[in-house]
Design an enzyme around this catalytic site. Structure first.
Site, PDB file in Angstrom:
ATOM      1  N   LYS A 295       3.379   1.351  -3.956  1.00  0.00           N
ATOM      2  CA  LYS A 295       2.755   0.601  -5.044  1.00  0.00           C
ATOM      3  C   LYS A 295       3.487   0.724  -6.377  1.00  0.00           C
ATOM      4  O   LYS A 295       3.389  -0.167  -7.224  1.00  0.00           O
ATOM      5  CB  LYS A 295       1.294   1.037  -5.212  1.00  0.00           C
ATOM      6  CG  LYS A 295       0.410   0.651  -4.038  1.00  0.00           C
ATOM      7  CD  LYS A 295      -1.024   1.073  -4.252  1.00  0.00           C
ATOM      8  CE  LYS A 295      -1.887   0.705  -3.048  1.00  0.00           C
ATOM      9  NZ  LYS A 295      -3.308   1.060  -3.248  1.00  0.00           N
TER      10      LYS A 295
ATOM     11  N   THR B  59       0.839  -1.189   0.000  1.00  0.00           N
ATOM     12  CA  THR B  59       0.000   0.000   0.000  1.00  0.00           C
ATOM     13  C   THR B  59       0.883   1.252   0.000  1.00  0.00           C
ATOM     14  O   THR B  59       2.100   1.181  -0.161  1.00  0.00           O
ATOM     15  CB  THR B  59      -0.984  -0.029   1.190  1.00  0.00           C
ATOM     16  OG1 THR B  59      -1.924   1.030   1.050  1.00  0.00           O
ATOM     17  CG2 THR B  59      -0.270   0.091   2.527  1.00  0.00           C
TER      18      THR B  59
ATOM     19  N   ASP C 256      -6.516  -3.531  -6.964  1.00  0.00           N
ATOM     20  CA  ASP C 256      -7.186  -2.277  -6.611  1.00  0.00           C
ATOM     21  C   ASP C 256      -8.222  -1.900  -7.661  1.00  0.00           C
ATOM     22  O   ASP C 256      -9.335  -1.490  -7.328  1.00  0.00           O
ATOM     23  CB  ASP C 256      -6.172  -1.137  -6.486  1.00  0.00           C
ATOM     24  CG  ASP C 256      -5.438  -1.135  -5.158  1.00  0.00           C
ATOM     25  OD1 ASP C 256      -5.980  -1.669  -4.179  1.00  0.00           O
ATOM     26  OD2 ASP C 256      -4.316  -0.605  -5.106  1.00  0.00           O
TER      27      ASP C 256
END
Length: 296
Positions: A76, A72, A112
């Site tokens: 990323k 995170t 995501d």
């Protein structure tokens, strides 16, 4: 309930991840499936390591037998150069939030974008998408931009405090979806772009427990503007609360958090998780922490 003798060791790498609900979400789903599963937090703040140390952490996790890592903010994009291979989605997006160690190789994936798309389709499937403003051009912004254009956004304006980064992401998205559908600019264009936009998606760390606050002037919010936030800790961010009070239809970050976890769990284990059960678990976890819940 299924059972398995196989055990799994995974982790989450990032800054300020103490409040993250991803570890207990994964572990509770594993319990429901009868799987031994340990999910560790590797908080760069607590470890007193800079984001650039992501490569060392990936190497260490692989060496000691981790099955994978979730990645995170702010790693990323930084993690990519330390991986052996990227999935097509991760390569296209230039951002990785899931690393799977398999056959001695570190393979990067991006769940995501699919997590956001599934959450959006669940909560805002009927909103207009002719003109959408995306605030934030980092790794999460790249995933959300891909999802919005895949969902049919007519024109996407990417805005970032770093205008160059916004333009770079816009160019990358335009190469896949068409130059007439996406553009990028600095944050000083926000008021002008929101004036005739259908919706706003917020994809910066502002509003997280470690980065409290509102990412824009609340006077820019109006009742016919829909607003989606990807931040989920806290679930009721200042943006979500203010937008709702302004009459906007809102989507909090809970659904994206769950659905990206669903896809990551599948990648780590090869097992099929139950999305509805994970949504229910997430709701229980949020309620247990005393936060407002708006999932699904």
């Amino acid at each position: 309930m299924a059972s398995s003798a196989r055990s799994y060791l995974v982790g989450l790498v990032g800054t300020g991840i103490g409040p993250s609900l991803t570890p207990p979400m994964h572990e509770r789903e594993a319990d429901a499936l009868g799987v031994r599963y340990l999910y560790r937090r590797l908080d760069l703040d607590e470890l007193r390591l800079p984001p650039a140390a992501i490569g060392d952490l990936v190497a260490a996790a692989r060496a000691v037998g981790f099955d994978g890592l979730n990645v995170t903010h702010p790693c990323k994009q930084l993690v990519i150069e330390h991986l052996d291979e990227l999935s097509p989605d991760a390569e296209a997006l230039g951002a990785v939030n899931t690393v799977v160690f398999t056959d001695g190789r570190a393979v990067g994936h991006n769940t995501d974008w699919s997590g956001f798309a599934r959450s959006f389709d669940r909560q805002l499937s009927d909103v207009p998408l002719d003109r959408v403003v995306l605030l934030g051009a980092g790794g999460a912004g790249a995933a959300v931009g891909h999802a919005l254009l895949t969902l049919g956004a007519g024109r996407l304006m990417v805005l970032d405090v770093d205008g160059g980064r916004a333009a770079e992401l816009a160019a990358s998205l335009a190469a896949r979806f068409g130059r007439d559908r996406v553009d990028g600019a600095a944050l000083d264009r926000l008021a002008a772009e929101l004036a005739d936009a259908d919706g706003l998606v917020h994809a910066t760390p502002t509003g997280m427990a470690a980065h409290p606050g509102l990412p824009l002037d609340e006077a820019l919010l109006r009742p016919d503007l829909w607003v989606a936030d990807i931040v989920y800790r806290p679930l009721e961010t200042e943006l979500v609360r203010t937008a709702r009070a302004s009459g906007c239809r809102v989507m909090d970050g809970g659904g994206m958090a769950v659905f990206q976890a669903v896809d990551a769990f599948r990648l780590f284990t090869g097992l099929e998780p139950d999305p509805e059960r994970m949504l229910a678990h997430f709701t229980e976890l949020v309620e247990g922490s005393g936060s407002d819940v708006r999932v699904g």
